[in-house]
Scaffold this active site. Structure first.
Site, PDB file in Angstrom:
ATOM      1  N   GLU A   1      -4.477   8.519   1.307  1.00  0.00           N
ATOM      2  CA  GLU A   1      -3.214   7.793   1.128  1.00  0.00           C
ATOM      3  C   GLU A   1      -3.221   6.935  -0.130  1.00  0.00           C
ATOM      4  O   GLU A   1      -2.295   6.153  -0.356  1.00  0.00           O
ATOM      5  CB  GLU A   1      -2.911   6.937   2.364  1.00  0.00           C
ATOM      6  CG  GLU A   1      -4.051   6.065   2.806  1.00  0.00           C
ATOM      7  CD  GLU A   1      -3.819   5.415   4.160  1.00  0.00           C
ATOM      8  OE1 GLU A   1      -2.653   5.301   4.579  1.00  0.00           O
ATOM      9  OE2 GLU A   1      -4.808   5.021   4.801  1.00  0.00           O
TER      10      GLU A   1
ATOM     11  N   ASP B   1       2.157   5.878   2.709  1.00  0.00           N
ATOM     12  CA  ASP B   1       1.472   5.039   1.727  1.00  0.00           C
ATOM     13  C   ASP B   1       1.164   5.802   0.448  1.00  0.00           C
ATOM     14  O   ASP B   1       1.196   5.231  -0.647  1.00  0.00           O
ATOM     15  CB  ASP B   1       0.182   4.466   2.313  1.00  0.00           C
ATOM     16  CG  ASP B   1       0.406   3.108   2.968  1.00  0.00           C
ATOM     17  OD1 ASP B   1       1.387   2.429   2.601  1.00  0.00           O
ATOM     18  OD2 ASP B   1      -0.389   2.723   3.842  1.00  0.00           O
TER      19      ASP B   1
ATOM     20  N   CYS C   1      -0.185  13.498   8.280  1.00  0.00           N
ATOM     21  CA  CYS C   1       0.212  12.686   9.438  1.00  0.00           C
ATOM     22  C   CYS C   1       1.317  11.693   9.093  1.00  0.00           C
ATOM     23  O   CYS C   1       1.733  10.912   9.941  1.00  0.00           O
ATOM     24  CB  CYS C   1      -0.984  11.951  10.038  1.00  0.00           C
ATOM     25  SG  CYS C   1      -1.722  10.724   8.942  1.00  0.00           S
TER      26      CYS C   1
ATOM     27  N   HIS D   1      13.994  -4.971  13.349  1.00  0.00           N
ATOM     28  CA  HIS D   1      13.625  -4.555  14.703  1.00  0.00           C
ATOM     29  C   HIS D   1      14.757  -3.788  15.375  1.00  0.00           C
ATOM     30  O   HIS D   1      14.526  -2.866  16.157  1.00  0.00           O
ATOM     31  CB  HIS D   1      13.240  -5.775  15.542  1.00  0.00           C
ATOM     32  CG  HIS D   1      11.941  -6.396  15.131  1.00  0.00           C
ATOM     33  ND1 HIS D   1      10.736  -5.740  15.252  1.00  0.00           N
ATOM     34  CD2 HIS D   1      11.653  -7.597  14.574  1.00  0.00           C
ATOM     35  CE1 HIS D   1       9.765  -6.514  14.801  1.00  0.00           C
ATOM     36  NE2 HIS D   1      10.300  -7.642  14.383  1.00  0.00           N
TER      37      HIS D   1
END
Length: 537
Positions: free
Chosen positions: A427, A451, A498, A187
């Site tokens: 993907e 992916d 994308c 994080h």
């Protein structure tokens, strides 16, 4: 002058004084207590204060780095309320007659170790979150105040930094951070990227650096300690050029993304929530190529209602006006788990029960989202995109469900775009191989390169041990992209990218040569990619 190598988290650079975080692991002593009930009450009071602090951090993060990144502090609050965690602490206080500090430390260490030993890289990274909340409660119990604010602009160097420590620092005085531990998926690393901070992990640090001048080169992944005059001059010049480039990029606002040869590319932005719209508009994106709808599910304790979803989609559609907004249906599972979905544990979640597989299995959830999407389509230029497609059968099933929902809305006199565009994400290797057939049944393709790279190369992208071979430039990945674009054009539909690869300006010319019609990138990359398009042939 010395140089030390690490792994770059964000490609930028900083020059400044090093502030070494000397946070030591709490020296918690075991003491015998007489009144277990009173000690448990003392723990409960400290826990309540910790929850209050985390709420304050959440509100601060919400303003500075957005809802998605602030969510970690909500997660920390939930961890503190976890029954197993709390019962473990209270059990030690009551049965072992030990002080609260010791009970928290032992329970926290055991829980963190459990996460650290998990095979899944995402869950491994959660060990630091357990340590963070444990240390917070211990600090409160011991009367410690935690990491001090920076007194001057500084490069923070530490063994590791918890998300709460990063967000507490004064953003205006935080030049960069360098840590010995941590991962690209932590994080804290995500916060660094969101805050556009140069950051390195995996650096062998030294307390002797404290107070010295340092240069963090996020492009090369190095930190320079005590740079000589030549190095300072060199990097000061680079820093000046970087600032000039940012100003020059602003001149590209309002310009079309057209190459020298006249090839027009639709340059869109990826967003994760309506709150990101400001950065989309600020960076002059021509539309939204990927609106991740998961925020509605991840930020809720129960399934979001049709009304809640409709309001979010409508807001984005109205804000963007006539510009295209491509909304991806929920892509949960893998590293995005939601308790109330009851998805269960999987040995290989990245290839498991996720995304469209959940939607086609649990059509009640899917239909609710489709009703909201179709309803919002009356208020703007919305397109729907379906993730993780592997077969024509899936596309046919999706279309059947969409037609059922359309019929329901017509019967209820709800207005919607009857001709709404429906596309799929490419993907998986299966969708690449079947792209000629799939192209005949959808309105567009959007290639999810993150992916696609993972599945094509059989590499878990969460596994840092494989970073050296996780190559999105691999010929197999690039050939797949070329094949997909060619098959799309043969069928008369458009194809875009994308995934993160779309922002890689070293490949912009390649993508134009392939005939890619659209690139959708993080808002901050829109203008750099536009520059690359304009300068391409």
């Amino acid at each position: 002058m010395e140089k030390f190598a690490g792994k770059s988290i964000y490609p930028a650079m900083a020059i400044g004084k090093i502030a070494f975080s000397t946070k030591e692991k709490q020296q918690v002593r075991r003491t015998k207590i007489e009144d277990a009930a009173a000690e448990i009450a003392r723990y409960e009071e400290a826990k309540a204060e910790a929850v209050s602090q985390l709420q304050g951090l959440y509100e601060k993060a919400l303003k500075e780095v957005g809802e998605d990144n602030a969510a970690i502090f909500e997660v920390h609050q939930m961890m503190l309320e976890d029954d197993d965690f709390n019962d473990g602490i209270k059990d030690k206080i009551e049965n072992q007659q030990v002080n609260a500090e010791y009970a928290v430390a032992v329970t926290g260490d055991a829980t963190a170790e459990m996460f650290a030993n998990m095979e899944d890289e995402y869950f491994k990274a959660r060990a630091v979150d357990i340590k963070d909340i444990s240390e917070r409660v211990i600090n409160i119990l011991m009367g410690n105040t935690g990491l001090d604010s920076l007194s001057e602009p500084s490069i923070i160097v530490a063994e590791d930094l918890a998300p709460s420590e990063t967000i507490q620092l004064d953003k205006d005085k935080l030049l960069a951070f360098v840590t010995e531990l941590g991962s690209a998926n932590s994080h804290t690393a995500i916060l660094a990227r969101t805050m556009n901070l140069p950051a390195l992990i995996g650096v062998k640090i030294d307390k002797a650096w404290n107070g010295k001048t340092g240069i963090v080169d996020g492009y090369k992944g190095i930190i320079i300690i005590d740079p000589d005059e030549a190095a300072l001059e060199e990097y000061t010049a680079i820093q000046k050029k970087d600032a000039e480039k940012k100003e020059l990029l602003k001149t590209l606002k309002g310009k079309k993304s057209v190459s020298k040869s006249g090839k027009k590319v639709n340059l869109y932005a990826n967003i994760g929530k309506p709150a990101d719209l400001g950065t989309v508009i600020e960076n002059d994106a021509e539309g939204i190529g990927l609106f991740r709808s998961e925020f509605l599910y991840l930020g809720s304790d129960d399934f979001p209602t049709e009304e809640e979803q409709f309001a979010a989609y409508k807001k984005v559609a109205e804000t963007m006006g006539k510009k295209r907004v491509i909304i991806r249906t929920l892509d949960l599972g893998a590293d995005k788990q939601v308790d109330y979905f009851n998805l269960g544990q999987e040995d290989n979640p990245a290839m498991g029960y996720r995304a469209i597989r959940i939607c086609l299995d649990r059509t009640d959830i899917f239909k609710t989202q489709l009703r909201a999407l179709l309803g919002a389509s009356a208020f703007g230029n919305i397109s729907i995109m379906y993730p993780m497609i592997i077969s024509l059968d899936e596309v046919k099933k999706i279309k059947e469900i969409v037609e059922e929902v359309k019929a329901e809305l017509r019967a209820e006199n709800v207005k919607f775009n009857e001709n709404i565009e429906q596309g799929i994400m490419i993907e998986t290797p299966a969708s690449v191989i079947m792209s000629d057939v799939l192209a005949e049944n959808v309105d567009f393709f959007s290639i999810g390169t993150n992916d696609l790279t993972q599945y094509t190369l059989a590499i878990d992208r969460q596994n840092s041990k494989l970073d050296n071979i996780n190559d999105s430039h691999h010929p197999a990945v690039l050939r797949s992209i070329k094949t997909v674009v060619e098959n799309a054009h043969k069928a008369g539909i458009w194809a875009g990218i994308c995934g993160e690869l779309g922002a890689d300006t070293t490949l912009t010319q390649t993508f134009l040569d392939y005939g890619v019609d659209e690139l959708s990138v993080s808002p901050s990359f829109v203008l750099p990619v536009r520059k690359a398009i304009i300068e391409s042939e």
